[in-house]
Design a protein around this motif. Sequence first.
Motif, PDB file in Angstrom:
ATOM      1  N   GLY A 114       0.811  -1.213   0.000  1.00  0.00           N
ATOM      2  CA  GLY A 114       0.000   0.000   0.000  1.00  0.00           C
ATOM      3  C   GLY A 114       0.839   1.255   0.000  1.00  0.00           C
ATOM      4  O   GLY A 114       0.582   2.206  -0.751  1.00  0.00           O
ATOM      5  N   LEU A 115       1.870   1.281   0.849  1.00  0.00           N
ATOM      6  CA  LEU A 115       2.762   2.444   0.897  1.00  0.00           C
ATOM      7  C   LEU A 115       3.524   2.606  -0.419  1.00  0.00           C
ATOM      8  O   LEU A 115       3.729   3.726  -0.891  1.00  0.00           O
ATOM      9  CB  LEU A 115       3.747   2.291   2.054  1.00  0.00           C
ATOM     10  CG  LEU A 115       3.176   2.471   3.463  1.00  0.00           C
ATOM     11  CD1 LEU A 115       4.203   2.040   4.505  1.00  0.00           C
ATOM     12  CD2 LEU A 115       2.744   3.910   3.711  1.00  0.00           C
ATOM     13  N   ALA A 116       3.937   1.496  -1.010  1.00  0.00           N
ATOM     14  CA  ALA A 116       4.678   1.561  -2.268  1.00  0.00           C
ATOM     15  C   ALA A 116       3.803   2.127  -3.381  1.00  0.00           C
ATOM     16  O   ALA A 116       4.276   2.902  -4.223  1.00  0.00           O
ATOM     17  CB  ALA A 116       5.191   0.169  -2.650  1.00  0.00           C
ATOM     18  N   ARG A 117       2.538   1.770  -3.405  1.00  0.00           N
ATOM     19  CA  ARG A 117       1.629   2.302  -4.428  1.00  0.00           C
ATOM     20  C   ARG A 117       1.495   3.819  -4.288  1.00  0.00           C
ATOM     21  O   ARG A 117       1.539   4.556  -5.283  1.00  0.00           O
ATOM     22  CB  ARG A 117       0.253   1.648  -4.320  1.00  0.00           C
ATOM     23  CG  ARG A 117       0.233   0.170  -4.689  1.00  0.00           C
ATOM     24  CD  ARG A 117      -1.183  -0.392  -4.620  1.00  0.00           C
ATOM     25  NE  ARG A 117      -2.018   0.200  -5.655  1.00  0.00           N
ATOM     26  CZ  ARG A 117      -2.135  -0.274  -6.885  1.00  0.00           C
ATOM     27  NH1 ARG A 117      -1.449  -1.355  -7.252  1.00  0.00           N
ATOM     28  NH2 ARG A 117      -2.915   0.322  -7.768  1.00  0.00           N
ATOM     29  N   ALA A 146       9.996   6.567  -7.815  1.00  0.00           N
ATOM     30  CA  ALA A 146       8.660   6.153  -8.246  1.00  0.00           C
ATOM     31  C   ALA A 146       8.711   4.799  -8.944  1.00  0.00           C
ATOM     32  O   ALA A 146       7.850   3.935  -8.723  1.00  0.00           O
ATOM     33  CB  ALA A 146       8.066   7.208  -9.178  1.00  0.00           C
ATOM     34  N   ARG A 147       9.723   4.593  -9.788  1.00  0.00           N
ATOM     35  CA  ARG A 147       9.840   3.315 -10.490  1.00  0.00           C
ATOM     36  C   ARG A 147      10.104   2.176  -9.515  1.00  0.00           C
ATOM     37  O   ARG A 147       9.503   1.096  -9.618  1.00  0.00           O
ATOM     38  CB  ARG A 147      10.952   3.400 -11.534  1.00  0.00           C
ATOM     39  CG  ARG A 147      10.634   4.306 -12.697  1.00  0.00           C
ATOM     40  CD  ARG A 147      11.756   4.376 -13.722  1.00  0.00           C
ATOM     41  NE  ARG A 147      12.009   3.075 -14.349  1.00  0.00           N
ATOM     42  CZ  ARG A 147      12.686   2.926 -15.480  1.00  0.00           C
ATOM     43  NH1 ARG A 147      13.180   3.982 -16.099  1.00  0.00           N
ATOM     44  NH2 ARG A 147      12.872   1.725 -15.989  1.00  0.00           N
ATOM     45  N   ASN A 148      11.000   2.394  -8.569  1.00  0.00           N
ATOM     46  CA  ASN A 148      11.304   1.359  -7.588  1.00  0.00           C
ATOM     47  C   ASN A 148      10.076   1.018  -6.743  1.00  0.00           C
ATOM     48  O   ASN A 148       9.816  -0.155  -6.430  1.00  0.00           O
ATOM     49  CB  ASN A 148      12.451   1.805  -6.681  1.00  0.00           C
ATOM     50  CG  ASN A 148      13.787   1.839  -7.404  1.00  0.00           C
ATOM     51  OD1 ASN A 148      13.969   1.185  -8.430  1.00  0.00           O
ATOM     52  ND2 ASN A 148      14.722   2.618  -6.897  1.00  0.00           N
ATOM     53  N   ALA A 149       9.328   2.054  -6.370  1.00  0.00           N
ATOM     54  CA  ALA A 149       8.119   1.820  -5.576  1.00  0.00           C
ATOM     55  C   ALA A 149       7.068   1.060  -6.386  1.00  0.00           C
ATOM     56  O   ALA A 149       6.384   0.172  -5.859  1.00  0.00           O
ATOM     57  CB  ALA A 149       7.554   3.153  -5.085  1.00  0.00           C
ATOM     58  N   ALA A 150       6.931   1.395  -7.656  1.00  0.00           N
ATOM     59  CA  ALA A 150       5.964   0.696  -8.504  1.00  0.00           C
ATOM     60  C   ALA A 150       6.334  -0.774  -8.655  1.00  0.00           C
ATOM     61  O   ALA A 150       5.462  -1.652  -8.676  1.00  0.00           O
ATOM     62  CB  ALA A 150       5.894   1.366  -9.872  1.00  0.00           C
ATOM     63  N   LEU A 151       7.633  -1.054  -8.741  1.00  0.00           N
ATOM     64  CA  LEU A 151       8.089  -2.447  -8.824  1.00  0.00           C
ATOM     65  C   LEU A 151       7.743  -3.196  -7.542  1.00  0.00           C
ATOM     66  O   LEU A 151       7.282  -4.337  -7.591  1.00  0.00           O
ATOM     67  CB  LEU A 151       9.597  -2.487  -9.074  1.00  0.00           C
ATOM     68  CG  LEU A 151      10.056  -2.137 -10.493  1.00  0.00           C
ATOM     69  CD1 LEU A 151      11.574  -1.966 -10.534  1.00  0.00           C
ATOM     70  CD2 LEU A 151       9.619  -3.221 -11.484  1.00  0.00           C
ATOM     71  N   ALA A 153       5.372  -2.475  -5.480  1.00  0.00           N
ATOM     72  CA  ALA A 153       3.911  -2.601  -5.422  1.00  0.00           C
ATOM     73  C   ALA A 153       3.389  -3.644  -6.405  1.00  0.00           C
ATOM     74  O   ALA A 153       2.229  -4.069  -6.316  1.00  0.00           O
ATOM     75  CB  ALA A 153       3.259  -1.253  -5.706  1.00  0.00           C
ATOM     76  N   GLY A 154       4.228  -4.054  -7.355  1.00  0.00           N
ATOM     77  CA  GLY A 154       3.802  -5.023  -8.356  1.00  0.00           C
ATOM     78  C   GLY A 154       2.758  -4.469  -9.298  1.00  0.00           C
ATOM     79  O   GLY A 154       1.855  -5.189  -9.737  1.00  0.00           O
ATOM     80  N   SER A 155       2.872  -3.172  -9.640  1.00  0.00           N
ATOM     81  CA  SER A 155       1.870  -2.504 -10.472  1.00  0.00           C
ATOM     82  C   SER A 155       2.459  -2.086 -11.813  1.00  0.00           C
ATOM     83  O   SER A 155       3.166  -1.080 -11.893  1.00  0.00           O
ATOM     84  CB  SER A 155       1.316  -1.274  -9.746  1.00  0.00           C
ATOM     85  OG  SER A 155       0.465  -0.534 -10.597  1.00  0.00           O
ATOM     86  N   PRO A 156       2.144  -2.816 -12.894  1.00  0.00           N
ATOM     87  CA  PRO A 156       2.601  -2.394 -14.225  1.00  0.00           C
ATOM     88  C   PRO A 156       2.050  -1.027 -14.625  1.00  0.00           C
ATOM     89  O   PRO A 156       2.704  -0.290 -15.365  1.00  0.00           O
ATOM     90  CB  PRO A 156       2.067  -3.494 -15.145  1.00  0.00           C
ATOM     91  CG  PRO A 156       1.818  -4.668 -14.263  1.00  0.00           C
ATOM     92  CD  PRO A 156       1.413  -4.091 -12.945  1.00  0.00           C
TER      93      PRO A 156
END
Length: 339
Positions: A114-117, A146-151, A153-156
């Motif tokens: 959740g935090l990563a998203r 942002a890219r590292n956090a999206a990775l 979060a597992g969000s393409p």
Amino acid sequence: MRTSISRWENGHQTPDEHSRQVLRRLYNLTNAELGFTGRSSLIVGDETAELAARLASTARVDSVLIGVFDQQTHALRLQDRTFGAATLLDQMSAHIRRIQGHLDHSMTPGVRIGLARVLADAGALAGWQALDAGAAKRAWKHFKRARNAALEAGSPILLAHAIGEQAYALLEVGDPHRALDAIQHAKSLGSHPPLLTAWLAAAEGEFAAASGNTTDALRAFDRAQQSLPTDTADEALPFLSLNDAHLTRWRGSALARLGNAEAIVDLTRAMETIDQGPFVRALTGLHADLAIAHAVAGDRDQARAHIREARFLAAQIGSQRLLRRIDRILLPGTTGQGL
């Protein structure tokens, strides 16, 4: 305090333990990372207590607080659209440090996701703001975060958006070809929602135009128009504001960059239909694009009028990126921009 900081920076004095504690919390760094040597048992004890306190604080983060962080990001986004990035940089940085701090100290998988998203969204927004304010190096760091956090979060979707935003840093430093490569990579990450697909296609069109490729640019904007959904209000994509008016403005901007006569038609239509109230940066860019298009068409008076309006709005929102763009406009019959 200014004198103390100056003496610390010049090596004439070392911060006492109280000051070190303040600096550690302010920058979220350890004594070693801050360059403080001579670790006493007192310092080690203090750091142990600080870690315990941070872990305990983060343990209280739940889905409700994550939602609050998300709402705060969106509130900053709405302010950015209206008032510009210059006045929000410090506030945005503090917001990101808070989220990053909790992410660094959370061991709960659901909380981390959740935090990563939230961090992926906030980082991309902070990167765009820094880029607009002329802080390119800071922008790049935010995009990387942002890219590292999206990775994590597992969000393409969030990853594709972060890459797309970061591509604008490449465009800003004069590398549209690598920006195009980045967009192609973002598109390949999965089957994206129609609104994001349209946004990526429009960005591809802009980068193709910056590369001087008219055919590829127009094809990309055609794909963007075909992908654009009828209902463009997607709660799952709060970071995208794209409708027919904005897409027309975007296409007109690319055509103006290419010196295409159709630019004035698209940009004039966008000026008539865009919601000017909350989108001051978009309006500023629209005036700059119209100035470019009229200058190419040889209409000095219209170009000057739009330059004045664009410069006035850019100064209001503190957009160094747009001010630089305005300063590069060549009026008919001159060798350099001028009024």
